[in-house]
Design a protein around this motif. Structure first.
Motif, mmCIF file in Angstrom:
data_model
loop_
_atom_site.group_PDB
_atom_site.id
_atom_site.type_symbol
_atom_site.label_atom_id
_atom_site.label_comp_id
_atom_site.label_asym_id
_atom_site.label_seq_id
_atom_site.Cartn_x
_atom_site.Cartn_y
_atom_site.Cartn_z
ATOM 1 N N UNK A 153 27.970 -41.231 12.206
ATOM 2 C CA UNK A 153 27.842 -42.690 12.109
ATOM 3 C C UNK A 153 29.058 -43.363 12.748
ATOM 4 N N UNK A 154 30.253 -42.822 12.495
ATOM 5 C CA UNK A 154 31.461 -43.409 13.079
ATOM 6 C C UNK A 154 31.398 -43.350 14.609
ATOM 7 N N UNK A 155 31.008 -42.196 15.141
ATOM 8 C CA UNK A 155 30.877 -42.049 16.592
ATOM 9 C C UNK A 155 29.896 -43.064 17.174
ATOM 10 N N UNK A 156 28.776 -43.280 16.459
ATOM 11 C CA UNK A 156 27.778 -44.266 16.897
ATOM 12 C C UNK A 156 28.373 -45.678 16.896
ATOM 13 N N UNK A 157 29.090 -46.016 15.808
ATOM 14 C CA UNK A 157 29.726 -47.340 15.726
ATOM 15 C C UNK A 157 30.685 -47.546 16.903
ATOM 16 N N UNK A 158 31.376 -46.471 17.296
ATOM 17 C CA UNK A 158 32.411 -46.579 18.329
ATOM 18 C C UNK A 158 31.837 -46.821 19.722
ATOM 19 N N UNK A 159 30.550 -46.508 19.928
ATOM 20 C CA UNK A 159 29.950 -46.821 21.235
ATOM 21 C C UNK A 159 28.962 -47.987 21.165
ATOM 22 N N UNK A 160 28.243 -48.132 20.032
ATOM 23 C CA UNK A 160 27.191 -49.153 19.971
ATOM 24 C C UNK A 160 27.747 -50.571 19.838
ATOM 25 N N UNK A 161 28.785 -50.746 19.023
ATOM 26 C CA UNK A 161 29.339 -52.092 18.865
ATOM 27 C C UNK A 161 29.956 -52.618 20.166
ATOM 28 N N UNK A 162 30.756 -51.808 20.884
ATOM 29 C CA UNK A 162 31.232 -52.292 22.192
ATOM 30 C C UNK A 162 30.075 -52.599 23.151
ATOM 31 N N UNK A 163 29.005 -51.773 23.111
ATOM 32 C CA UNK A 163 27.861 -51.981 24.005
ATOM 33 C C UNK A 163 27.169 -53.314 23.700
ATOM 34 N N UNK A 164 27.090 -53.643 22.405
ATOM 35 C CA UNK A 164 26.453 -54.886 21.962
ATOM 36 C C UNK A 164 27.162 -56.108 22.564
ATOM 37 N N UNK A 165 28.480 -56.025 22.675
ATOM 38 C CA UNK A 165 29.268 -57.173 23.128
ATOM 39 C C UNK A 165 29.478 -57.224 24.629
ATOM 40 N N UNK A 166 29.253 -56.102 25.317
ATOM 41 C CA UNK A 166 29.662 -56.004 26.715
ATOM 42 C C UNK A 166 29.111 -57.094 27.642
ATOM 43 N N UNK A 167 27.810 -57.502 27.484
ATOM 44 C CA UNK A 167 27.321 -58.570 28.373
ATOM 45 C C UNK A 167 28.184 -59.830 28.299
ATOM 46 N N UNK A 168 28.678 -60.154 27.099
ATOM 47 C CA UNK A 168 29.499 -61.357 26.920
ATOM 48 C C UNK A 168 30.926 -61.104 27.387
ATOM 49 N N UNK A 169 31.435 -59.888 27.133
ATOM 50 C CA UNK A 169 32.804 -59.556 27.560
ATOM 51 C C UNK A 169 32.904 -59.657 29.085
ATOM 52 N N UNK A 170 31.836 -59.213 29.772
ATOM 53 C CA UNK A 170 31.804 -59.328 31.238
ATOM 54 C C UNK A 170 31.986 -60.785 31.665
#
Lengths: 422, 88
Positions: A153-170
């Motif tokens: 679950x921790x590993x998933x959180x570490x990739x999924x949460x950044x992925x969720x935000x990436x369109x806006x971070x760009x």
């Protein structure tokens, strides 16, 4: 001998974390001086966290008693550092194991899925590992299954949460070089969407004059001292001089006593932060080094202040509106039968500021204001709901602050209850 | 030569900046001791150069410190160009 290794060496979280740092340093082929000092500092960091917890919990306990006497309802100060430090005596080993294996799962997921992120905000990795250790234990798991499920679950959180935000971070940074790795993501995601629906991104916050005088609150120690002093004094006034001086302060003046307790809380947070800083100093570069070797072409996911310089006005506006929502929620929560979540300047400054930046990029001024307001509500209600589900597991008076911890915790506990574990 | 990297919490972004400053120094062929800390601690720290995000560094600027402001903490070229004038 086996007993010594299993219980005393691997069962002592400080030593366990020190061993991981040692392995990391050896893998990086550091010279012997660096290996020795890095390992010792990591162990010391863990010990310092425990010392900070001891300082902080005393004042937290007094705050709880005063609050209860004044308002007949539980008052809770969400503070990641406080709860993680308090939980280490019981969940330290589990937390350490989930943290390290979670990082390995992060590398694995970056390798085999399209989510090429390496989560480098080490203190949030530690906090999430702790949340998972606590919630999965309360949910009824133990031993190897607990470590395995927690790490995945921790590993998933570490990739999924950044992925969720990436369109806006760009959009915010104008590049695709790095991501945001911070477990307040759900608040920022909601803020960006609120901005999209209700705002106008042409009218950016950066075209208006915003006084930068609130910038001093970016200093965590100042912000914690100030908030805690305000709340301690107000609660002491409601609890009454007589009660405080007879039952808590041993006769010393109730306002002076409250002020010192507030500063004691802030001192505890300062000590814990110093410990966390030492603890992750060796682990994060090792993690980054290993990840770079095994998975080329990943994006580093970084702590959220990385987006602040892109919209300094949105930072101040976001903080104000998030904090305002926190104050409103404080009065709403007891009406709904939930604990009172005392709004902290630190969680509202960091997550509110970030929500302001995300809201501004999709919806300009109105997006920054409304989005940050939504974030403020989220980080008030989510911790209150988490508290109901977690029950009293010995850390009353504090809980996890940022949105993702609460959401993940609530999901885990609900699923475990549904499956009949808890 | 001591360089201190600063952010509000002294945890996440200053740590990443420290790693970037070390990369920049390496590319410049210079050596220095680099550390990271929070604002409160930085006020009582001794260092030759204090470096951090532009939105908080004004709080450290008391006229006696060498301050370097970064707009993009991840930009090695920016770090290099801003650090270089201060390096011996």
């Amino acid at each position: 001998m086996l007993q010594l290794i299993m219980n005393d060496i691997l069962g002592t979280p400080a030593i366990l974390i020190g061993l991981f740092a040692l392995i990391g340093l050896l893998l990086q082929r550091k010279n012997s001086a660096d290996v020795v000092s890095g390992t010792l500092k990591t162990v010391m960091g863990f010990v310092i966290i425990g010392a900070g917890a001891a300082v902080l919990i005393g004042s937290l306990d007094i705050f709880g008693k005063m609050f209860d006497h004044a308002f007949n309802v539980q008052g809770v100060i969400p503070n990641n550092e406080a709860i993680v430090a308090a939980a280490q005596s019981e969940y330290g080993t589990t937390t350490a194991l989930i943290m390290v294996f979670g990082m390995l799962f992060n590398i694995l997921l970056a390798r085999i899925t399209p989510f090429k992120y390496i989560f480098l905000t080490g203190h949030h990795t530690l906090f999430m590992a702790c949340l998972l250790a606590v919630t999965l234990s309360v949910g009824g798991l133990a031993g190897a299954p607990l470590i395995l499920v927690g790490s995945i679950i921790l590993g998933l959180c570490m990739v999924l949460f950044p992925a969720l935000l990436q369109p806006y971070v760009r959009q915010i940074t104008g590049s695709d070089d790095f991501a945001v790795g911070h477990f307040g993501s759900i608040g920022y995601f909601v803020s960006a969407n609120v901005g999209k629906w209700f705002g106008n991104k042409e009218k950016t916050t950066e075209d208006i004059k915003v006084p930068q005088s609130l910038g001093f609150l970016r200093d965590t120690s100042v912000a914690v001292s100030l908030t805690m002093t305000l709340f301690f004094i107000v609660v002491a006034l409601f609890a009454g001089q007589e009660y405080v001086e007879t039952t808590l302060s041993n006769g010393s003046n109730f306002l002076v006593f409250s002020f010192i307790q507030a500063i004691t809380f802030a001192a505890g947070v300062y000590i814990i932060l110093a410990g966390v800083r030492m603890l992750i100093a060796e682990i994060v570069p090792a993690f980054q080094g290993i990840a770079d070797k095994l998975v080329p072409n990943t994006k580093p996911a970084l702590d959220v202040p990385i987006v602040f310089p892109f919209a300094p006005n949105a930072v101040i506006i976001g903080f104000l509106f998030s904090f305002f929502a926190g104050l409103l929620a404080m009065f709403l929560l007891p009406v709904l039968g939930l604990s009172v979540i005392v709004p902290g300047l630190v969680p509202h400054f960091f997550t509110g500021a970030a929500a302001g930046v995300f809201g501004n990029i999709t919806g300009g001024r109105r997006g920054a204001m409304l989005g940050a307001f939504a974030n403020g509500l989220i980080i008030s209600f989510i911790p209150a709901i988490l508290l109901v589900l977690l029950g009293d597991i010995g850390f009353s008076g504090t809980t996890f602050g940022d949105s993702d911890f609460g959401v993940v915790g609530i999901l885990i506990l609900s699923i475990m209850k549904f499956l009949g574990f808890a | 030569m001591k360089i201190m990297v600063v952010c509000g919490n002294g945890l996440g972004s200053s740590f990443i900046m420290e790693l970037n400053v070390k990369k920049a120094l390496k590319e410049l062929g210079k050596t220095a001791e680099v550390g990271h800390t929070d604002l409160t601690s930085a006020k009582s720290e001794q260092a030759d150069i204090f470096i951090g995000a532009a939105d908080i560094m004004s709080q450290l600027d008391d006229g006696n410190r060498t301050i370097v402001n970064l707009e993009n903490m991840m930009s090695i070229p920016e770090i290099k160009s801003k650090l270089e004038p201060h390096l011996v």
